[in-house]
Each structure stands twice: as structure tokens, then as C-alpha cells.
Design an enzyme around this catalytic site. Sequence first.
Site, mmCIF file in Angstrom:
data_model
loop_
_atom_site.group_PDB
_atom_site.id
_atom_site.type_symbol
_atom_site.label_atom_id
_atom_site.label_comp_id
_atom_site.label_asym_id
_atom_site.label_seq_id
_atom_site.Cartn_x
_atom_site.Cartn_y
_atom_site.Cartn_z
ATOM 1 N N ASP A 198 0.830 -1.207 0.000
ATOM 2 C CA ASP A 198 0.000 0.000 0.000
ATOM 3 C C ASP A 198 0.863 1.255 0.000
ATOM 4 O OD1 ASP A 198 -2.762 -1.181 2.078
ATOM 5 O OD2 ASP A 198 -2.356 -1.365 -0.057
ATOM 6 N N LYS A 251 -11.638 -2.523 9.148
ATOM 7 C CA LYS A 251 -11.500 -2.569 7.686
ATOM 8 C C LYS A 251 -11.327 -4.020 7.271
ATOM 9 C CE LYS A 251 -9.032 -0.461 3.814
ATOM 10 N NZ LYS A 251 -8.755 -1.723 3.094
ATOM 11 N N CYS A 303 21.347 -8.593 -17.555
ATOM 12 C CA CYS A 303 21.737 -9.495 -18.636
ATOM 13 C C CYS A 303 21.699 -8.713 -19.936
ATOM 14 C CB CYS A 303 20.791 -10.695 -18.704
ATOM 15 S SG CYS A 303 21.073 -11.728 -20.154
ATOM 16 N N CYS A 328 17.537 -13.695 -24.361
ATOM 17 C CA CYS A 328 17.399 -14.185 -22.989
ATOM 18 C C CYS A 328 15.944 -14.604 -22.760
ATOM 19 C CB CYS A 328 17.787 -13.102 -21.983
ATOM 20 S SG CYS A 328 17.561 -13.611 -20.260
#
Length: 753
Positions: free
Chosen positions: A42, A124, A444, A450
Site C-alpha cells: 500500500d 477494515k 543481462c 534471454c
Amino acid sequence: MAIETTTDDQLADARAEAQQLTTRILELRDAYYERDTVLVSDEEYDRMMRRLEELERLYPELQSQDSPTQTVGGRAQTTLFAPVEHAERMLSLDNVFSLEEFEAWAAKVERDAGRRVDYLCELKIDGLAINLRYERGVLVSAATRGDGVVGEDVTENIRWIPVIPTRLATDDPPALVEVRGEVFFPVAEFEELNAHQLEAGERVFANARNAASGSLRQKAEGKNPAQLELMRNRLRRLHMLVHGIGAWQNPPVDAQSKVYELLKGWGLPTSTHYRVVDDAKKVDEFIEYYGAHRGAVEHEIDGIVIKVDELALHDELGATSRAPRWAIAYKYPPEQVNTKLLDIVVSVGRTGRATPFAVMEKVRVAGSEVRQATLHNQEVVKAKGVLIGDTVVLRKAGDVIPEVLGPVVELRDGTEREFVMPENCPECGTKLAPAKEGDIDLRCPNAEFCPAQVRGRVEHIGSRGALDIEALGEVAAAALTQPRFPETPPLPTEAGLFGLRLADLFPIEVVVRDSETGLPKLTDSGEEKVDTPFRRRRQKKDGAYDPAAEEFAGDELYVPSKSAIELLNNLAAAREKPLWRILVALNIRHVGPVAARALGNHFGSLDAIRSATRDELADVDGVGGIIADAVLAWFEVDWHREIVERWAADGVQFTTPGHPGPGRADEAGGVLAGLTVVATGSLEGFTREGAQEAIIAAGGKAASSVSKKTDFVAAGPGAGSKLAKAEELGVRVIDAAQFKKLVEEGPAALDAE
């Protein structure tokens, strides 16, 4: 006194940053609302939102009607469920993460109200937001939040949840009332559900929120009787608690707490865990109490919601485009647990960055089971001082992202060992290196081949912001680029994507990978999860499908699976998607939907974009120098050019039909030639992007803000400030039906009404 002005470069930098933030936020929303997947904390999400809000405040021209700062939730419509328009918008809540932040919010509320206020504090619930619509006391629809204006119709599934009444227990119901609440699994029911799922050989859920969403958002069509019973068993275990109201003309009460009493009397499920207090310090006490007793609550919670109790003040305080000013959510600090660090493995992402990940003994923290956590880079591993084999302290930042805090040094026994960052890419063997001198991250450099990078790019091509190919999700992308079998993948690079044939899809086995980490997902027994996404189906000679057949005896008896056909059909349709979507799919750095639209609308073809100079690119409204440089650099790479050539050979359309050429879009003709139209709110029959595309296809300019130069404003529910601005300026406002007529027949058709 000198007046500070904004330079073109500053605006270009801000535009590029805003586009990156917008793209990422939309990806996160899509993952959360459509795939029940949480990718960031959050705090991180809020940080991105606040930065985007700041950029839009400093540069108002960057704000568009579909900016994340102006919208709520996920998609308005999906392919699974019919759309339902809420009678009143379903807003989200702003968050605070400390008592100091809450008290600052409360002080502002009381300043704006001009007096002391009473606060209603409630738990909540970590569940799925739902909107129940009752007409004259009868339940007529149930819908998810969606984008706050339009949600998904889940009425038939809601009717299986025992606590939700189909008729209100009152002799005098309102003509229309919308009741908002949260659907969730109580902790005990969730644990029993998982035990039942395991016994039945079905998927075990990682956390209660995902289980609730996955259970409610499933279709009965196509399920056999046994599958239907499993589905309904899950629905019967769900619970709901009401936490507010939407549309309701003149409620006979004056406080939120009295609303709860009234709804409870009507037979609706309301929480007992709420309290009305008369000052902010008492709210602090409520927050601290439940922070220490979270485990005693019958359902998962991730914070406290604080609301102004007096309903009249709700109207007086108002709301932003996405959240009420009369309510706030306090998010609890993350929970912490100890677990064993089994290994540190390195994953390579779409951009080639090599990231170490902690692999741990499975442990439950903040309501979900965790096995992996990012360690960011080799320097972070050193800074945290963790060794493979350590007992480590794990927390979930914002109750979402797992984070390794450090080792419990006292528990070391001498068998622990240091992590050594590999010299070569674990996916392709290429030597890792920083992108530029001074970078900590290693990458890389084998971007073309890749497998991990190709997988990430192919998944991006199918994403909502690019070509929106439903069948090209994370499993399909991995199957095509990193299959366990065959040894040679169907797609060594994305260049061959549009040349795929049915024969290329069989047989494929793939290890299912986590979309965020790129690491293999594991079964409960610790083995890698394997999938065969493009199965062939056996068909009996009389044409009836035989699901029990496992052996293939003759190809003439077999037909491709629905998923294989769907992928190829999706790709065929994607060949003719608008130019801007093709541009996004090419994975050009900084070129998100906004810049791609600007480039496509101005130049009309990829050839014209490739032939343009830096200045010609940078001068396009919505592009600028940074994006211009990125476009030029992309085309300098030979394998990038090969992608374009092979896609073109396979039928991808790199031109906008009827476009007159660079800088002459206004001459393209069409029924809206020379006209500027703003589409705002929820227009029936159109998505936000669809409305903009319809305007452009008709030869008009799709603007994001209303001015004196605007010719029409097409406004639907949730139009907000743009509608008010149009009325203030005297700009003609039309509804969805008129908008459809406008883009198809032109202004004369409206004048004839």
C-alpha cells in the site's frame, strides 16, 4: 520578482515520468482487481499515486480523464460478467499509516466543518467490495466495484450467500436503495474451505481475500454437477458485512451509526465491531486496541475505517474524484514472523535486471502464506547481513509485500553460508554487467534472446495497455518462450509471434512462474507447478468430446483446445489493432499509451515515425525530447527492426487507414473532421479507450480537458468536473446515444433530432 517558467525539457521529463507512473499503476490495479494478485505494498502504491498527483498539480496539461488520480478500482467491464451501472458512484478510500497522519486528517475535517464532529470507527475488512441494489425491498442486482461507475454483475452468485437477504424485512422499503459492503471468508470458514479444496484435489487458496474474490467471480456455465457443487459450497461459506449506503433518496436517519441500526433491522448483516466517539484521541484508542487484538477478530482485517458519523456533513465535506473527504482508512503496520532462509536465487526480469530473491520455508504472515521475498540486489543482501540457512525476520510491508528484515543471529549454528551473486545470467548464461558505470544493479545484456526477457516482453504485448490479448497471459507467454518441453521454444523472440500456427502449440509443457518474480511457483509439496496450456482434445468418431481419453491414437480424432484456437484468433484480430497499440507492444522505452496515441495520430504510420527527425518527433504534442530519443534509439537496433519486418510480413498493420500523412491528421476527413470532442464518465457501449478511438476514427480530436475550443462533451454517469466545466462554458453536452450517432453520422445527425 522573477517569474518561474516551465521549460520544454522540464515538461517532457514530467510527461515521461507521469506516463511511466500511469502505466505501472494501471498494471497494479489490473493485477489486483482482475487477477486477484497484489504486486506492491500500500505504501508503494500510495507513493506512486501521490507523485502522479503532484506532477498533475504542477503540470495540469498532463491530467487526462482516465488518469489513475481521477478513477477508482479496476475495469468497468470484463469478458466474464455483464456490466452493471451503479446508481451512485462507488468510491475508494484514502489511506493513512500513522496516528499522526490520522490526527492531521481529523483536524482538517473539523476545520472544514467548522465544529467538533463525532467519528464512527469500524474494522477494515480484507475482502471484496460489493454493491447490493434493492428496489421496493427486493434484491435486483449485485455488482462488484469495477471502476466505481460500472461493475460486474454477480447477482446469481450472491444469492447463494446465506446472510444476504433477497427481500428486506420491512413493510415500508425505499423505492431504491444501494447497500455497500464487503464479501469475505471468516477465518474458520477459510481454513475449512482450504481443507475441503485439498481433499477434492482443487486449488488451495493463499489468503482469504483472494479466495473470496475467486469464489464470487466464477461462472456456472460449462461446469459439470460436481464442479457446480464445489462452486456453491464455496459461495455458501462466504459472509458479508454492510459498511455503507449508496443511492438512497432522503434516508430517515441523520447518522451513519443509525443507518447501521436501520439496515440491521431490515435483516442485513452489520458488524458489531464499531464505535462512535466524540474526539480523535478516542479514535486512537480504538485503533491501538484492535492493532493488539487483530487475531481475536473472526475475519481478516487490514486496518480501521474512520467516518464522520453525521450524514449531513458527508455532503458538506464532499469528495475528490476517487475518495470521500469524510472518511479515511488507517492501515496497520505489517506483521512480523520468523522463518528459515533456505536459499537465495536470482531472477531476471523483462528489462534484464538480475534480482536476488529469498526462498524460505512457507510461513503465514498478515493473512497469507509466503515462500519468496525480493532482496533487490547483491548490496542489499550484504546490508541486511543474511546468510543462507539463517532464521530470518519476515514482515509484509503494508500487509502486502514480503520483506526480509534481517537474521536472528542468536540462532546460527555454523552451517549458514554467504550468498554469492552469479557472474552469468541464470536464464541464458550471458555474463551479467551493470547497464552503465556506477550502477549497483546487474543486468543481462542478451536482451534479444534471454528467455526471461523475451517472456516478459511477450506478456507485455498481450497486456491491457498494449494489444489487450486475453489469451496471452503469463502462463501462455511462459509456455511460448520458456517451455519445459519442447527444448526449442515456439518463440525464441517476439518476432515470430504473429506467425504462430496450431502446430507450434503442441505439445507444450511449462513451469508456471510468478509474474512478479519470474521464479517457478511451487505446489504444497514444494515441487514446481507444471501446466499444459494448449491441450489437444480427443473427439469420438461420432463427434462427442471424450474428456477421459488420455492416449492419442490418430490425429484425425483430435481437435485443438479452446485456448489454442482463442490465442490464434486473438492474434489474428490484433494484427489490425490501432497503430498506437502496436507501438506500445513494441516495448519502446517510455512509449506508453499516451505517447503512442500522440505519435500514431500525428504520423499515421510506422514508416513515417521511423523517417522522422528528432525535432519532428519531439515537436509532437505529448512526446518531447526524452521519448523522441528513445524512439530513435530503438530503431537503431537490428533485431528491433527484424521484429517490425516479420510482424509486417505476418500481416500486422502499421498504418492508420485513411491517414493523410505526418502532421495532417486534421485533413483525414471523416464526419468529425476539425471538431474537438471530450468523452467523460461512463458511456454505454464504449470503454474509455473505445470512446477516444471512435472520435479519432471519425476524424475528430479526442481531448482530455474541456475548453472554449471544445465542440462537444459526451457525458455519462460519473462525468464530474468536466461536465460542470462544459456547462459553465456553454459547450454542447450529449449523452451516450447521441455520442454514438455523432461518431457514426456527424453533427448534422444531432441537429436533425
